[in-house]
Write a protein that holds these residues in place. Structure first.
Motif, PDB file in Angstrom:
ATOM      1  N   ASP A 103       0.705  -1.026  -0.006  1.00  0.00           N
ATOM      2  CA  ASP A 103       0.024  -0.274   0.325  1.00  0.00           C
ATOM      3  C   ASP A 103       0.741   1.256   0.071  1.00  0.00           C
ATOM      4  O   ASP A 103       0.675   2.228  -0.826  1.00  0.00           O
ATOM      5  N   LEU A 104       1.908   1.595   0.807  1.00  0.00           N
ATOM      6  CA  LEU A 104       2.895   2.268   0.587  1.00  0.00           C
ATOM      7  C   LEU A 104       3.843   2.656  -0.234  1.00  0.00           C
ATOM      8  O   LEU A 104       3.522   4.023  -1.135  1.00  0.00           O
ATOM      9  N   LEU A 105       3.934   1.953  -0.924  1.00  0.00           N
ATOM     10  CA  LEU A 105       4.808   1.311  -2.191  1.00  0.00           C
ATOM     11  C   LEU A 105       4.039   2.249  -2.991  1.00  0.00           C
ATOM     12  O   LEU A 105       4.410   2.934  -4.415  1.00  0.00           O
ATOM     13  N   ASN A 106       2.739   1.725  -3.207  1.00  0.00           N
ATOM     14  CA  ASN A 106       1.789   2.583  -4.216  1.00  0.00           C
ATOM     15  C   ASN A 106       0.887   3.362  -4.018  1.00  0.00           C
ATOM     16  O   ASN A 106       0.968   4.494  -4.751  1.00  0.00           O
ATOM     17  N   ILE A 107       1.245   4.672  -3.053  1.00  0.00           N
ATOM     18  CA  ILE A 107       0.611   5.793  -2.340  1.00  0.00           C
ATOM     19  C   ILE A 107       1.798   6.391  -2.393  1.00  0.00           C
ATOM     20  O   ILE A 107       2.086   7.296  -3.648  1.00  0.00           O
ATOM     21  N   GLU A 129       3.808   5.351  -6.427  1.00  0.00           N
ATOM     22  CA  GLU A 129       2.952   4.471  -7.838  1.00  0.00           C
ATOM     23  C   GLU A 129       4.018   4.005  -8.281  1.00  0.00           C
ATOM     24  O   GLU A 129       4.148   2.986  -8.308  1.00  0.00           O
ATOM     25  N   ASP A 130       4.494   4.537 -10.183  1.00  0.00           N
ATOM     26  CA  ASP A 130       5.299   3.456 -10.864  1.00  0.00           C
ATOM     27  C   ASP A 130       6.189   4.156 -10.577  1.00  0.00           C
ATOM     28  O   ASP A 130       7.573   4.274 -11.939  1.00  0.00           O
ATOM     29  N   ASP A 131       6.779   5.374  -9.936  1.00  0.00           N
ATOM     30  CA  ASP A 131       8.248   5.997 -10.405  1.00  0.00           C
ATOM     31  C   ASP A 131       9.208   5.517  -9.610  1.00  0.00           C
ATOM     32  O   ASP A 131       8.567   4.178  -8.756  1.00  0.00           O
ATOM     33  N   LEU A 132      10.428   5.328  -9.910  1.00  0.00           N
ATOM     34  CA  LEU A 132      11.609   4.829  -9.169  1.00  0.00           C
ATOM     35  C   LEU A 132      11.863   5.769  -7.863  1.00  0.00           C
ATOM     36  O   LEU A 132      12.907   5.546  -7.196  1.00  0.00           O
ATOM     37  N   PRO A 191      14.444   6.336  -3.728  1.00  0.00           N
ATOM     38  CA  PRO A 191      14.443   5.723  -4.194  1.00  0.00           C
ATOM     39  C   PRO A 191      13.531   4.477  -3.908  1.00  0.00           C
ATOM     40  O   PRO A 191      13.708   3.847  -2.337  1.00  0.00           O
ATOM     41  N   ARG A 192      12.716   3.883  -4.893  1.00  0.00           N
ATOM     42  CA  ARG A 192      11.531   2.979  -4.830  1.00  0.00           C
ATOM     43  C   ARG A 192      12.256   2.169  -4.234  1.00  0.00           C
ATOM     44  O   ARG A 192      11.816   1.466  -3.041  1.00  0.00           O
ATOM     45  N   ASP A 193      13.537   1.076  -4.093  1.00  0.00           N
ATOM     46  CA  ASP A 193      13.756   0.039  -4.102  1.00  0.00           C
ATOM     47  C   ASP A 193      14.189   0.320  -2.271  1.00  0.00           C
ATOM     48  O   ASP A 193      15.234  -0.870  -1.840  1.00  0.00           O
ATOM     49  N   THR A 194      14.247   1.192  -1.415  1.00  0.00           N
ATOM     50  CA  THR A 194      14.753   1.548  -0.001  1.00  0.00           C
ATOM     51  C   THR A 194      13.886   0.517   0.832  1.00  0.00           C
ATOM     52  O   THR A 194      12.791   0.245   0.232  1.00  0.00           O
ATOM     53  N   LEU A 195      14.271   0.409   1.607  1.00  0.00           N
ATOM     54  CA  LEU A 195      13.849  -0.817   2.992  1.00  0.00           C
ATOM     55  C   LEU A 195      12.239  -0.180   3.489  1.00  0.00           C
ATOM     56  O   LEU A 195      12.794   1.296   4.224  1.00  0.00           O
ATOM     57  N   LEU A 196      11.546  -1.328   3.759  1.00  0.00           N
ATOM     58  CA  LEU A 196      10.318  -0.383   4.563  1.00  0.00           C
ATOM     59  C   LEU A 196      10.429  -1.189   5.683  1.00  0.00           C
ATOM     60  O   LEU A 196      10.213  -2.411   5.059  1.00  0.00           O
ATOM     61  N   GLU A 197      10.087  -0.740   7.188  1.00  0.00           N
ATOM     62  CA  GLU A 197      10.429  -1.901   8.293  1.00  0.00           C
ATOM     63  C   GLU A 197       8.470  -1.271   8.565  1.00  0.00           C
ATOM     64  O   GLU A 197       9.051  -0.559   8.961  1.00  0.00           O
ATOM     65  N   VAL A 198       8.447  -2.719   9.104  1.00  0.00           N
ATOM     66  CA  VAL A 198       6.960  -1.907   9.472  1.00  0.00           C
ATOM     67  C   VAL A 198       6.917  -2.082  10.729  1.00  0.00           C
ATOM     68  O   VAL A 198       7.655  -3.110  11.951  1.00  0.00           O
ATOM     69  N   ILE A 199       6.803  -1.131  11.788  1.00  0.00           N
ATOM     70  CA  ILE A 199       7.332  -0.830  12.736  1.00  0.00           C
ATOM     71  C   ILE A 199       6.658  -0.940  14.598  1.00  0.00           C
ATOM     72  O   ILE A 199       6.697  -1.695  15.233  1.00  0.00           O
ATOM     73  N   SER A 200       5.197  -0.976  13.581  1.00  0.00           N
ATOM     74  CA  SER A 200       4.242  -1.512  14.414  1.00  0.00           C
ATOM     75  C   SER A 200       2.643  -1.002  13.797  1.00  0.00           C
ATOM     76  O   SER A 200       2.717  -0.647  13.162  1.00  0.00           O
ATOM     77  N   LYS A 201       1.889  -1.870  14.340  1.00  0.00           N
ATOM     78  CA  LYS A 201       0.119  -1.838  14.369  1.00  0.00           C
ATOM     79  C   LYS A 201      -0.644  -1.657  15.115  1.00  0.00           C
ATOM     80  O   LYS A 201      -0.215  -1.728  16.305  1.00  0.00           O
ATOM     81  N   SER A 202      -1.886  -0.686  15.264  1.00  0.00           N
ATOM     82  CA  SER A 202      -2.590  -0.906  15.754  1.00  0.00           C
ATOM     83  C   SER A 202      -3.923  -0.420  15.664  1.00  0.00           C
ATOM     84  O   SER A 202      -3.937  -0.226  14.497  1.00  0.00           O
ATOM     85  N   TYR A 203      -4.665  -0.859  16.472  1.00  0.00           N
ATOM     86  CA  TYR A 203      -6.251  -0.569  16.560  1.00  0.00           C
ATOM     87  C   TYR A 203      -6.717   0.364  17.467  1.00  0.00           C
ATOM     88  O   TYR A 203      -6.346   0.451  18.481  1.00  0.00           O
TER      89      TYR A 203
END
Length: 113
Positions: free
Chosen positions: A20-24, A27-30, A44-56
């Motif tokens: 979802d984050l990549l698409n937002i 999009e299709d950019d580098l 850059p698009r190929d950077t590390l994305l690290e999910v650090i927390s989730k909550s409700y």
């Protein structure tokens, strides 16, 4: 381990949050340009994305989004941890979801929230 953890992780898996984050942001950019309070940065698009927390979050009054799910991501990954505070390589993004797992909005910020 809490019974909520597997349920939340099954409902909102890391791969979905990252996709979802990549698409937002990219999009299709580098690369994407992120406008922070501290200035603009290019990531850059190929950077590390690290999910650090989730909550409700359940609100007893109908304010803001009402009840929602949130996931916080360190863009570029976590470069250091000090006194329980994480510092990202680039910045953080928080994605807010409704109960159908659709993104309501995204907030990009320099510090952990």
């Amino acid at each position: 381990m809490s019974i909520l953890y597997p349920v939340l992780d099954d409902f909102l898996p890391d791969y979905k949050v990252k996709e979802d984050l990549l698409n937002i942001l990219w999009e299709d950019d580098l690369e994407c340009e992120i406008d922070l309070e501290t200035g603009k940065i290019k990531v850059p698009r190929d950077t590390l994305l690290e999910v650090i927390s989730k909550s409700y979050r359940q609100n007893n009054y109908q304010i803001g989004f009402g009840n929602y799910y949130a996931a916080q991501v360190a863009i570029g990954g976590v470069k250091k941890q000090e006194s329980g505070i994480l510092y990202p390589v680039y910045c953080f993004a928080t994605l807010f979801y409704n109960r159908e797992r659709d993104v309501i909005t995204t907030d990009v910020h320099p510090e952990m929230r």
